[in-house]
Write an enzyme that holds these catalytic residues in place. Structure first.
Site, PDB file in Angstrom:
ATOM      1  CG  HIS A 411     -56.923 -20.466 -28.608  1.00 35.18           C
ATOM      2  ND1 HIS A 411     -57.356 -19.208 -28.989  1.00 35.18           N
ATOM      3  CD2 HIS A 411     -58.051 -21.164 -28.318  1.00 35.18           C
ATOM      4  CE1 HIS A 411     -58.676 -19.148 -28.920  1.00 35.18           C
ATOM      5  NE2 HIS A 411     -59.127 -20.322 -28.525  1.00 35.18           N
ATOM      6  CG  ASP A 415     -58.654 -14.562 -31.733  1.00 37.90           C
ATOM      7  OD1 ASP A 415     -57.964 -14.958 -30.773  1.00 37.90           O
ATOM      8  OD2 ASP A 415     -58.767 -13.360 -32.048  1.00 37.90           O
TER       9      ASP A 415
END
Length: 439
Positions: A411, A415
């Protein structure tokens, strides 16, 4: 007679320490010069150590799994006569023989464990037998000799229900200790759980296994270390979507029916072709992240790691430039690399440099997985089992071959929107497989 200390030589590449993976000798053994004495593992390689002299082993550096520093004692050898130190310095430099199949830092993803078990037979504590007060002679309550022999004991007191249950289980009630005046079901349960140590097992029961202590060394230690590093340093998130694999499975059947002399296609070559085509618009997924330097490298070529189960653990041979290969070439290379990983012949180049990893459990499949990223990559793809299920199309129920596809991403770099969009693009190629053969 003299003693020679064989120190762990400098294996190269700035290595400061190594793990003793396996001893091939023990104290008291007599070895000849160049006999293999130990395997040691560094972050870069598994190395075979050979005896620089002939003699008797009188000292070892430690046990398997111990970490020792470069330059410290590995073995102590008792030799005939004096030791030629100058000659042995040359021999030490050549005594480390690298194992080609494990030259690089091994990329691993989590899966089933394959561990060599140590011989470990801990003494099993026995449950002390406490005699009833009525069984101890009043003349000398501290003397065990005063206890009546078993054939002199009165018939144990128990209800008819307890007697019937004991008979059904094959339990001799004279061996069961009562907590009160007569044997109850709870006493029988306690005997079955704790007191049936003479080989007794009730019908249908599973035989209990002894506890085992297994030292985590070698490949399994490296897997544990890499997985812990990945989960500790990478904020994972996973995304799962359902894909209709009916069309691509029908295409695979047609291709196999016209394959000629070529090997039969599995679903993996077609899956990899789709992965490569979908990556063209999502370069952030075919990347590696150097978090210490703060750089993300988006790779132009797709060097696909393929999680492969071996007797040593899960290894990841690398399918290089997968984007340039057709499905038949992919099929051949997948088979070759998997075989090389399993038989230990994979080279250093074939085990390093992946930019994205594919992990599949094959027929085990499962409904969904949340695979652990193969650091320093930023994504890992996990197809699950293909299952025929009902699906509603235009208001009608049809039998379709459906598969859940999982992806885990870093992450910090990827995204959620990008991961979901990539899976949708991949889904489009898999559900419209003719596009795999279009430019």
């Amino acid at each position: 007679m003299s003693k020679y200390i064989f120190n762990l030589p400098d294996i190269g590449e700035g290595i400061a320490e190594a793990e003793i993976v396996k001893w091939h000798i023990k104290i008291g053994d007599v070895v000849a010069e160049d006999d293999q004495i130990a395997d040691v593992m560094t972050d870069k390689a598994t190395v075979e150590m050979e005896a620089p002299v002939s003699g008797k082993i009188v000292g070892l550096a430690g046990e398997e799994g111990d970490i020792i520093a470069i330059g410290s004692m590995l073995v102590e050898i008792e030799v005939e006569g004096d030791v030629d130190v100058d000659k042995l310095e040359d021999l030490e430099a050549s005594s480390a023989v690298p194992n080609e199949a494990a030259q690089a830092e091994i990329d691993v993803v989590p899966s089933e464990q394959v561990i060599d078990k140590e011989e470990d037979n801990p003494d099993t504590p026995t449950r002390p037998v406490v005699p009833k007060e009525s069984e101890v002679s009043s003349a000398d309550p501290t003397s065990l000799d005063a206890m009546p022999a078993r054939n002199e004991q009165p018939k144990p007191l128990a209800t008819p229900a307890v007697r019937k249950r004991a008979a059904d289980l094959g339990v001799d009630l004279s061996e069961v200790k009562a907590q009160g005046e007569h044997i109850r079901h709870s006493d029988l349960d306690a005997y079955l759980n704790y007191g049936a140590g003479q080989g007794y097992r009730p019908p249908g029961a599973v035989q209990k296994r002894d506890d085992e202590k297994i030292k985590v060394i070698g490949m399994r230690r490296k897997i544990a270390q890499n997985m812990a590093d990945s989960k500790r340093n990478i904020p994972h998130f996973s995304y799962v979507d359902e894909i209709d694999m009916t069309e691509i499975e029908d295409m695979r059947a047609d291709l196999n029916g016209n394959r000629g002399e070529r090997a039969k296609l599995t679903i993996l070559p077609l899956m990899i072709a789709a992965i490569c085509k979908a990556l063209r618009d999502f370069p952030m997924l075919n990347a590696t992240y150097d978090d210490e330097a703060g750089f993300v490298t988006r790779h132009g070529a797709v060097h696909l790691g393929m999680a492969t189960q071996t007797h040593q653990g899960l290894m990841v041979p690398v399918l290089r430039n997968a984007q340039d290969l057709n499905i038949w070439q992919l099929s051949s290379e997948i088979s070759r690399l998997a075989a090389a990983a399993r038989d230990g012949s994979a080279t250093a180049k074939e085990l390093t440099g992946s930019t994205l990893t594919l992990t599949s459990l094959g027929p085990l499949g499962g409904i969904a997985t949340t695979p652990v990223i193969n650091r320093p990559e930023v994504a890992i793809i996990g197809p699950n089992k293909i299952v025929e299920r009902p699906m509603i199309i235009d208001g009608e129920i049809h039998a379709r071959k459906l598969m859940n596809l999982s992806i885990s991403c870093d992450h910090r770099v990827v995204d959620g929107y990008d991961a979901a969009s990539y899976v949708q693009a991949l889904k489009h190629f898999l559900e419209t497989p003719v596009l795999l053969f279009a430019d």
